[in-house]
Design an enzyme around this catalytic site. Structure first.
Site, mmCIF file in Angstrom:
data_model
loop_
_atom_site.group_PDB
_atom_site.id
_atom_site.type_symbol
_atom_site.label_atom_id
_atom_site.label_comp_id
_atom_site.label_asym_id
_atom_site.label_seq_id
_atom_site.Cartn_x
_atom_site.Cartn_y
_atom_site.Cartn_z
ATOM 1 N NE ARG A 54 -32.762 101.936 -22.554
ATOM 2 C CZ ARG A 54 -31.803 102.246 -23.642
ATOM 3 N NH1 ARG A 54 -30.691 101.686 -24.564
ATOM 4 N NH2 ARG A 54 -31.932 103.181 -23.966
ATOM 5 C CB THR A 55 -39.288 101.064 -21.585
ATOM 6 O OG1 THR A 55 -38.249 101.950 -21.094
ATOM 7 C CG2 THR A 55 -40.761 100.839 -21.100
ATOM 8 C CE LYS A 82 -55.170 114.000 -37.767
ATOM 9 N NZ LYS A 82 -56.599 113.772 -38.241
ATOM 10 N NE ARG A 104 -40.450 105.563 -21.516
ATOM 11 C CZ ARG A 104 -39.609 105.592 -21.398
ATOM 12 N NH1 ARG A 104 -38.382 105.604 -22.407
ATOM 13 N NH2 ARG A 104 -38.448 104.172 -20.527
ATOM 14 C CG HIS A 132 -38.836 103.952 -15.991
ATOM 15 N ND1 HIS A 132 -40.223 102.217 -16.562
ATOM 16 C CD2 HIS A 132 -38.266 103.768 -16.694
ATOM 17 C CE1 HIS A 132 -39.413 102.509 -16.991
ATOM 18 N NE2 HIS A 132 -38.732 102.910 -17.500
#
Ligand code: CP
Length: 310
Positions: A54-55, A82, A104, A132
């Site tokens: 969704r986000t 890496k 995120r 959030h």
């Protein structure tokens, strides 16, 4: 420039301003042609270090509908694998002259760390168990549209409160806008001193949702249990799963919400989740695009030389 790292620090009038701004984008998003070019020439980078449907997609759609050039960083194929540090990654994105960065990350506080290092607005798309903020804004918008107000409502947020950034941002936003917020969780999944955030804790699910105008269900955040007590899905469903029978205890017209992703049959039954009148779950997703358009627009106003909030 200002960032959007959390609901914490936002004034109630600023939250309401973002909700008001989002309304116009609901209209645009329902039209056949969904375009407004105010972010034309600006580059939006989405950097998601944790999974998302969704986000991530709604930030990508939001940026594109406003005319921005949107780039999604594929973290799994990036130099993060890496051993490049988060700070070096942020400095690299900044050197490419991003105009907005959406992050995120699995660590609480990671987004603020990046915000301190770059020259453009940073938007938090969820950091660990911290915040959030765009989820809380889209939830507030959904509630306001369905109930006509937020002030004076009783909202019960139920489930794994301890590991939930959604719960934290929602408590901050909804109490700021005058709602009574209850949190309902087993003792092992309830944060200590949650009252300090302004929420009223309940361990008994039936008592916690008694008379509630909104019942917001959360999934068990299995990825953040850190070896803590993890109830089995069956056990959790028996004690904290929302069924139609249980929903009877809430207000007669109570609205059911869930940020997604759902674990059907665990925290919520399909009968409740798919209920045509009571469930607002797909509407929440729709509001998510509009809210993210509002946030991208408002946060880049200063850099575009437009009068505004930020
Ligand atoms: N509600 C929410 O944040 O969903 P995603 O994890 O799919 O983005």
């Amino acid at each position: 420039h200002r960032h959007l790292t959390g609901i914490y620090g936002l004034q109630p009038h600023e939250i309401l301003f973002l909700l008001d701004e989002a309304e116009q984008w609901i209209t645009l998003n329902r039209a056949t042609t969904k375009h407004d070019d105010r972010l034309s020439g600006l580059t939006l980078i989405n950097a998601f270090f944790e999974n998302s449907t969704r986000t991530l997609l709604s930030f990508e759609i939001a940026g594109k509908r406003l005319g921005a050039d949107v780039v999604n960083m594929a973290v799994g194929q990036s130099s993060v694998k890496k051993g490049e540090t988060l700070i070096d990654t942020a400095v690299t994105l900044n050197a490419m002259r991003a105009d907005m960065i959406v992050i995120r990350h699995q660590s609480s506080g990671a987004v603020q760390l990046i915000a301190d290092k770059v020259d453009c607005p940073v938007l938090n798309a969820g950091d660990g168990r911290h915040e959030h903020p765009t989820q809380a804004l889209l939830d507030a918008l959904t509630i306001r549209r369905r109930k006509g107000r937020i002030g004076g409502l009783t909202v019960a947020i139920c489930g794994d409160i301890l590991h939930s950034r959604v719960a934290r941002s929602n408590i901050l936003a909804l109490t700021a806008l005058g709602a009574e917020v209850r949190v309902v969780a087993p003792p092992t999944l309830m944060p200590t001193a949650i009252e300090r955030l302004g929420a009223i804790p309940f361990h008994d699910f039936d008592k916690g949702i008694e008379g509630a105008d909104v019942v917001m269900m959360l999934r068990l955040q299995n990825e953040r249990m850190d070896g803590a007590y993890l109830p089995s899905p069956r056990e959790f469903h028996a004690l904290y799963g929302l069924t139609m029978e249980r929903l009877e205890r809430a207000a007669p017209d109570a609205l059911v919400m869930h940020p997604g992703p759902m674990n059907r049959g665990v925290e919520i039954t399909s009968e409740v989740a798919d209920h045509p009148d009571r469930s607002a779950i797909t509407e929440q997703v729709e509001m998510g695009v509009a809210v993210r358009m509002a946030c991208l627009d408002v946060l880049t106003r200063k850099r575009r030389g437009v009068e505004g909030w930020a």
